[in-house]
Design a protein around this motif. Structure first.
Motif, mmCIF file in Angstrom:
data_model
loop_
_atom_site.group_PDB
_atom_site.id
_atom_site.type_symbol
_atom_site.label_atom_id
_atom_site.label_comp_id
_atom_site.label_asym_id
_atom_site.label_seq_id
_atom_site.Cartn_x
_atom_site.Cartn_y
_atom_site.Cartn_z
ATOM 1 N N CYS A 94 -15.903 5.474 2.312
ATOM 2 C CA CYS A 94 -14.560 5.914 2.708
ATOM 3 C C CYS A 94 -13.476 5.645 1.657
ATOM 4 N N ASN A 95 -13.833 5.160 0.485
ATOM 5 C CA ASN A 95 -12.818 4.790 -0.509
ATOM 6 C C ASN A 95 -11.892 5.944 -0.880
ATOM 7 N N ARG A 96 -12.418 7.125 -1.029
ATOM 8 C CA ARG A 96 -11.573 8.284 -1.389
ATOM 9 C C ARG A 96 -10.608 8.622 -0.261
ATOM 10 N N ALA A 97 -11.060 8.551 0.976
ATOM 11 C CA ALA A 97 -10.184 8.798 2.127
ATOM 12 C C ALA A 97 -9.111 7.716 2.223
ATOM 13 N N ILE A 98 -9.481 6.481 1.953
ATOM 14 C CA ILE A 98 -8.521 5.374 1.974
ATOM 15 C C ILE A 98 -7.430 5.614 0.936
ATOM 16 N N GLU A 99 -7.842 5.991 -0.263
ATOM 17 C CA GLU A 99 -6.889 6.277 -1.335
ATOM 18 C C GLU A 99 -5.947 7.416 -0.934
ATOM 19 N N ALA A 100 -6.482 8.477 -0.356
ATOM 20 C CA ALA A 100 -5.665 9.631 0.039
ATOM 21 C C ALA A 100 -4.662 9.248 1.126
ATOM 22 N N LEU A 101 -5.083 8.458 2.107
ATOM 23 C CA LEU A 101 -4.175 8.044 3.174
ATOM 24 C C LEU A 101 -3.077 7.129 2.641
ATOM 25 N N ALA A 104 -0.530 9.133 0.958
ATOM 26 C CA ALA A 104 0.286 9.855 1.936
ATOM 27 C C ALA A 104 1.287 8.942 2.646
ATOM 28 N N GLY A 105 1.261 7.643 2.313
ATOM 29 C CA GLY A 105 2.255 6.722 2.855
ATOM 30 C C GLY A 105 1.809 5.868 4.022
ATOM 31 N N LEU A 106 0.520 5.873 4.320
ATOM 32 C CA LEU A 106 0.029 5.057 5.425
ATOM 33 C C LEU A 106 -0.446 3.697 4.918
ATOM 34 N N ILE A 107 -0.373 2.712 5.795
ATOM 35 C CA ILE A 107 -0.900 1.379 5.510
ATOM 36 C C ILE A 107 -2.350 1.378 5.998
ATOM 37 N N VAL A 108 -3.289 1.096 5.087
ATOM 38 C CA VAL A 108 -4.714 1.286 5.391
ATOM 39 C C VAL A 108 -5.476 -0.018 5.214
ATOM 40 N N GLU A 109 -6.355 -0.299 6.170
ATOM 41 C CA GLU A 109 -7.256 -1.444 6.091
ATOM 42 C C GLU A 109 -8.693 -0.923 6.112
ATOM 43 N N PRO A 110 -9.463 -1.151 5.047
ATOM 44 C CA PRO A 110 -10.860 -0.676 5.017
ATOM 45 C C PRO A 110 -11.776 -1.583 5.837
ATOM 46 N N TRP A 111 -12.865 -1.013 6.306
ATOM 47 C CA TRP A 111 -13.880 -1.749 7.054
ATOM 48 C C TRP A 111 -15.261 -1.356 6.533
ATOM 49 N N CYS A 117 -23.810 0.466 5.447
ATOM 50 C CA CYS A 117 -24.420 1.719 5.913
ATOM 51 C C CYS A 117 -23.398 2.603 6.629
ATOM 52 N N ALA A 118 -22.294 2.013 7.012
ATOM 53 C CA ALA A 118 -21.163 2.754 7.570
ATOM 54 C C ALA A 118 -19.891 2.119 7.034
ATOM 55 N N THR A 119 -18.917 2.940 6.735
ATOM 56 C CA THR A 119 -17.606 2.435 6.339
ATOM 57 C C THR A 119 -16.562 3.134 7.188
ATOM 58 N N GLY A 120 -15.432 2.505 7.261
ATOM 59 C CA GLY A 120 -14.373 3.078 8.064
ATOM 60 C C GLY A 120 -13.028 2.531 7.644
ATOM 61 N N LEU A 121 -12.024 2.909 8.409
ATOM 62 C CA LEU A 121 -10.684 2.458 8.106
ATOM 63 C C LEU A 121 -9.851 2.480 9.370
ATOM 64 N N VAL A 122 -8.874 1.617 9.375
ATOM 65 C CA VAL A 122 -7.826 1.625 10.375
ATOM 66 C C VAL A 122 -6.538 1.713 9.582
ATOM 67 N N ALA A 123 -5.656 2.607 10.002
ATOM 68 C CA ALA A 123 -4.398 2.804 9.272
ATOM 69 C C ALA A 123 -3.270 2.995 10.276
ATOM 70 N N HIS A 124 -2.061 2.830 9.780
ATOM 71 C CA HIS A 124 -0.905 3.109 10.635
ATOM 72 C C HIS A 124 0.255 3.611 9.786
ATOM 73 N N ARG A 125 1.106 4.343 10.463
ATOM 74 C CA ARG A 125 2.346 4.806 9.825
ATOM 75 C C ARG A 125 3.379 3.719 10.071
ATOM 76 N N PRO A 126 4.048 3.252 9.020
ATOM 77 C CA PRO A 126 5.063 2.202 9.211
ATOM 78 C C PRO A 126 6.100 2.616 10.267
ATOM 79 N N ALA A 127 6.570 1.641 11.024
ATOM 80 C CA ALA A 127 7.497 1.909 12.119
ATOM 81 C C ALA A 127 8.858 2.392 11.643
ATOM 82 N N SER A 128 9.237 2.065 10.434
ATOM 83 C CA SER A 128 10.563 2.501 9.973
ATOM 84 C C SER A 128 10.452 3.464 8.801
#
Length: 128
Positions: A94-101, A104-111, A117-128
C-alpha cells in the motif's frame, strides 16, 4: 452523479487497490480527500507481497499457482484467480496509495498484517 465536496464521513476499500495504476491511485486519493468531511476517515486493505524472503516465495506460489488451480477445480475458471498473483506482484504493498493520500492532504497511518501478506492504511481528513 458525483458526491458533493466534504459530504461523507468515511471511505472503505478492501482488495481493490491492486488493480489501480499510479495515475488512478492519485485520482482516487484526490477524490477521497475531496468528498471526506473534516474529521472523516478512510480505511483500506489489500493483499501484498511479504517483505520477508522466506515467506515471499511460498506466498507468491500460493496466490500465483495454488489459488488458480483451486479456481479451476472448484469453479472451472482459473483466469480470474490467476490475475490475483499478477496484480499482487505489480502492486507490492500500500505504499503508493499511502503516498498519494498524503499528497492529497490526508493524515495517513500505514498498517501491516500477517507478516506483510496484507497491508492497509487508516487515514483522516484534518478537522480544520
Amino acid at each position: 452523479c458525483p458526491l458533493a465536496d466534504a459530504s461523507v464521513d468515511g471511505v472503505i476499500s478492501s482488495f481493490g487497490l491492486k488493480t489501480f495504476d499510479p495515475d488512478q491511485l492519485d485520482q482516487l486519493a484526490r477524490e477521497t480527500a475531496r468528498v471526506l468531511k473534516p474529521g472523516g476517515r478512510v480505511a483500506m486493505l489489500e493483499i501484498s507481497v511479504p517483505p520477508i524472503a522466506l515467506l515471499r516465495w511460498p506466498y507468491l506460489l500460493y496466490i500465483g499457482g495454488v489459488v488458480p488451480l483451486l479456481g479451476r477445480l472448484m469453479l472451472g475458471n482459473p483466469d480470474h484467480y490467476r490475475l490475483l498473483g499478477v496484480y499482487t506482484r505489480a502492486f507490492v504493498n500500500c505504499n503508493r496509495a499511502i503516498e498519494a493520500l498524503r499528497k492529497a492532504g490526508l493524515i495517513v497511518e500505514p498498517w501491516s498484517f500477517f507478516f506483510g501478506c496484507a497491508t492497509g492504511l487508516v487515514a483522516h481528513r484534518p478537522a480544520s
